[in-house]
Design an enzyme around this catalytic site. Structure first.
Site, PDB file in Angstrom:
ATOM      1  N   ASP A  24       0.916  -1.362  -0.134  1.00 22.69           N
ATOM      2  CA  ASP A  24       0.115   0.173   0.035  1.00 22.69           C
ATOM      3  C   ASP A  24       0.863   1.200  -0.102  1.00 22.69           C
ATOM      4  O   ASP A  24       1.952   1.437   0.672  1.00 22.69           O
ATOM      5  CB  ASP A  24      -0.789  -0.045   1.117  1.00 22.69           C
ATOM      6  CG  ASP A  24      -1.646   1.360   1.202  1.00 22.69           C
ATOM      7  OD1 ASP A  24      -2.847   1.334   0.501  1.00 22.69           O
ATOM      8  OD2 ASP A  24      -1.695   1.975   2.225  1.00 22.69           O
TER       9      ASP A  24
ATOM     10  N   GLU B 254       1.160  -0.371  -5.219  1.00 20.10           N
ATOM     11  CA  GLU B 254       0.035   0.221  -5.365  1.00 20.10           C
ATOM     12  C   GLU B 254       0.433   2.130  -5.497  1.00 20.10           C
ATOM     13  O   GLU B 254       0.121   2.646  -4.380  1.00 20.10           O
ATOM     14  CB  GLU B 254      -0.793   0.289  -4.304  1.00 20.10           C
ATOM     15  CG  GLU B 254      -2.412   0.893  -4.509  1.00 20.10           C
ATOM     16  CD  GLU B 254      -2.593   2.374  -3.509  1.00 20.10           C
ATOM     17  OE1 GLU B 254      -3.201   2.915  -3.749  1.00 20.10           O
ATOM     18  OE2 GLU B 254      -1.833   2.296  -2.634  1.00 20.10           O
TER      19      GLU B 254
HETATM   20  C1  GLC Z   1      -3.942   3.264  -0.190  1.00 22.17           C
HETATM   21  C2  GLC Z   1      -5.356   2.797  -0.247  1.00 22.17           C
HETATM   22  C3  GLC Z   1      -6.416   3.863   0.375  1.00 22.17           C
HETATM   23  C4  GLC Z   1      -5.717   4.532   1.715  1.00 22.17           C
HETATM   24  C5  GLC Z   1      -4.321   5.026   1.358  1.00 22.17           C
HETATM   25  C6  GLC Z   1      -3.747   5.288   2.840  1.00 22.17           C
HETATM   26  O1  GLC Z   1      -3.997   4.315  -1.292  1.00 22.17           O
HETATM   27  O2  GLC Z   1      -5.806   2.149  -1.289  1.00 22.17           O
HETATM   28  O3  GLC Z   1      -7.883   3.518   0.427  1.00 22.17           O
HETATM   29  O4  GLC Z   1      -6.643   5.466   2.123  1.00 22.17           O
HETATM   30  O5  GLC Z   1      -3.564   3.948   1.001  1.00 22.17           O
HETATM   31  O6  GLC Z   1      -3.631   3.979   3.592  1.00 22.17           O
END
Ligand code: GLC
Length: 652
Positions: free
Chosen positions: A284, A326
């Site tokens: 993430d 991500e």
């Molecule tokens: C990523 C997740 C999102 C979250 C962010 C902070 O972008 O997909 O949902 O709010 O990280 O952890």
């Protein structure tokens, strides 16, 4: 840092301490370790080489790899071997994914097995379970504020439930994807609690400052991620008497990766997830893990070094686990997460094709393809052996983060074009003629930026059409939904559906009256599944049935044709009609033309489009309508209905 000669000696000692047998039982592990050691050593040295205890830290890192190897179940080691025998296992057209919240989809982990038949029916065999580790209710960011990385939150069940689900999934030929929230912890995490109580060791796990001097310096260049609900990047903590860096919500404390203890303990967590049997680990928000004053604190070279180091370590200890970064950032920056230079294809195995996802929405609103085509020069640079997660919707908002030049080259003003898109998709927007029902997320009045929330169905007009009881509009929105899905399912990469979209869930506005969610309108597109609604997939002619069956056929088409594997075998057709996006997937002599009409009018494509590359076919099979079409004269046309699409294979 130790010179290489001393390292061999240290490794020998470690092997002995842990009774490892590098000649027989642990030979494959020992071989992997020696193959990756030079890079691990170098990458670790690049980041932590100047730390006073670097040698101790490095030995402890190696110890983590050994312990993870020893913890790895025999069945997972066998799975590792099977995957490696397949080459790059995750490029296969046989994989199709879905992201879902366990509680909102099934209730809890124990109930998940009863729902697997629905996924099997659809053709999904790869599950992304949204965060299930302990996270304080009310301050959870959908599970992305973790207070214990190794304990399943009781509302989902227990770790044993997760393991038994994974075993069941693996035995049924399914794959598991989980998240690691690498950038931050909940402020209820033990480390944050200890930091609050004054423990200096744990304060050094975070960025904590006594006064505003350094925070002010940082904030000069740091953008805001949630400007409405969590403005700024630092939060005052009364107990500690310090400002803590909180890039996301105020309750998510950023981890300080300049501290090697933080890196090691998070690497342990990565390997722990590997040993739970995770096939794909979603890292993430990796773009944020390194902070440096005077920069935006995103996409810094050190963040890439850390990801490369993680990848090397995973290859040694839990080699069957692939890595997804991500990174929802600018197109050029996304590409770097696949690795650059000598690390090409050796950083993240996957990234989200966030650029193409947003451009699909751009095409749907504008009815034309030019901006999307202007982005391809960058998107097609993905290294062979890596792959995209392709998607139309996910649990997050849609950001319009592609570059201004892509819009300007299409003859549009970037500011006005983005304003048009935001108006088109948000219910309160100025485009009163738009059928979309979404909302702006994280509007920033200082910069004019905003992103878009809403389900696939609502953004494609189904919500409005159903409220109005407008039959033709319902049909058209179903057509749009399937076209959007067809585009991302066939594009190249691992398609990741979002739960609920397979039966056309529209926005759920109940989050507005829940104080734990009302500040975050992304909850409108995170449905609580009603299985009676899902079962309408069996009622002939029902909206749910049409969308479900259409999605299922698309996944079948993908699975039946190997050229839909991600062999970096996609090229875009030249723009014969600006309303039609067309790509060709190839393998040997086989090819498949995938054509999508993003306009609300029939599109005419001259048959020359199929002769342009001198292929000589006279007939085409349409895999979607299961019909054959004769290729006409150059001055005649293939006609594609509004929001229609074709999946055409030439018969040579
Ligand atoms: C990523 C997740 C999102 C979250 C962010 C902070 O972008 O997909 O949902 O709010 O990280 O952890």
């Amino acid at each position: 840092m130790y010179p290489e000669s001393i390292i061999s000696e240290k490794i020998h000692q470690l092997f002995q301490e842990h009774s490892l047998d590098p000649v027989k039982k642990d030979k494959a592990f020992a071989n992997r370790l020696s193959a990756h050691l030079p890079k691990i050593h170098r990458l670790f040295g690049e980041i932590y080489g100047t730390c006073f205890d670097v040698e101790y830290q490095f030995i402890e890192l190696l110890r983590s790899l050994i312990l993870a190897h020893q913890d790895r179940e025999a069945s997972l080691k066998k799975r590792d071997q099977e995957k490696s025998a397949k080459g790059v296992w995750f490029l296969s057209n046989q994989l199709a994914g879905m992201s879902l919240y366990v509680d909102r989809f099934a209730g809890n982990l124990k109930a998940m097995p009863t729902k697997l038949s629905h996924l099997e029916d659809l053709g999904v065999n790869f599950l992304h379970l949204m965060p299930i580790f302990e996270s304080p209710a009310g301050e959870s960011d959908g599970g992305y504020a973790v207070s214990n990385f190794k304990k399943v939150d009781p509302r989902f069940g227990a770790l044993e439930d997760l393991i038994s689900l994974r075993k069941k999934m693996h035995s049924q030929g399914m794959y598991l994807m989980l998240d690691i929230v690498l950038n931050h912890t909940s402020h209820h995490h033990e480390w944050a609690q200890k930091a609050k109580s004054g423990d200096r060791y744990y304060q050094s796990f975070f960025y904590a400052f006594e006064n505003r001097r350094i925070p002010d310096e940082f904030e000069r260049d740091m953008p805001e991620i949630f400007p409405e609900s969590a403005p700024g990047n630092f939060t005052w903590n009364e107990e500690m008497g310090k400002w803590v860096m909180t890039v996301f919500h105020t309750y998510q404390w950023d981890l300080n990766y300049t501290n090697p203890n933080v890196f090691r303990v998070m690497l342990d967590t990565v390997l722990f997830y590997g040993n739970l049997g995770v096939d794909l680990l979603r890292i993430d928000a990796p773009a944020f893990i390194w902070k440096q004053m005077g920069t935006s604190c995103q996409n810094l070279p050190q963040a890439h070094t850390l990801l490369r180091l993680i990848k090397q370590c995973v290859q040694v200890a839990t080699p069957g686990m692939a890595i997804l970064g991500e990174a929802i950032v600018a197109p050029k920056e996304i590409m770097k997460y696949f690795g650059t230079g000598e690390f090409i294809a050796q950083e993240c195995d996957f990234a989200y094709n966030a650029t193409q996802m947003a451009l699909q929405w751009d095409m749907l609103a504008s009815g034309e393809t030019r901006v999307m085509l202007n982005a391809q020069a960058e998107i097609l640079n993905k290294p062979y052996g890596t792959s995209w997660i392709t998607y139309t919707r996910c649990h997050d908002d849609i950001g319009l983060g592609y570059d201004d030049y892509m819009i300007a080259k299409a003859g549009k003003d970037p500011y006005l074009h983005r304003k048009f898109l935001k108006d088109y998709y948000s219910f309160s927007g100025d485009q009163w003629m738009s059928p979309a029902r979404g909302a702006l997320f994280s509007s920033n009045p200082k910069t004019g930026d905003a992103r878009i929330s809403g389900t696939l169905a609502s953004l494609c007009g189904l919500e409005k059409a159903l409220i109005e009881g407008n039959g033709p509009a319902i049909d058209q929105s179903i057509q749009k939904i399937l076209m959007m899905q067809a585009h991302s399912i066939l594009l190249g990469g691992l398609p990741m559906l979002f739960y609920g979209d397979e039966v056309g869930y529209t926005n759920d506005y109940r989050y507005q009256s829940d104080p734990r969610k009302s500040y975050d309108n992304r909850w409108m597109h995170r449905p609580v599944i009603d299985w009676d609604k899902v079962n309408r997939k069996k009622v002939a002619g029902a909206v749910e049935q049409q969308i479900f069956e259409g999605t299922k056929i698309l996944l079948q088409i993908r699975k039946e044709n190997e050229l839909f594997s991600d062999l970096s075998n996609i090229s875009w057709m030249s723009s014969h009609n600006i309303h039609v996006a067309g790509f060709v997937r190839r393998m040997g002599d086989e090819r498949m033309y995938c054509l999508f009409n993003f306009s609300d009018k029939a599109a005419y494509l001259t048959w020359y489009a199929f002769r342009e590359q001198g292929e000589g076919a006279t007939q085409l099979v349409d895999h979607w309508t299961k019909s054959e079409i004769a290729i006409g004269q150059n001055d005649e046309h293939l006609i594609i209905e509004p929001y229609g699409f074709r999946i055409l294979e030439p018969i040579i």
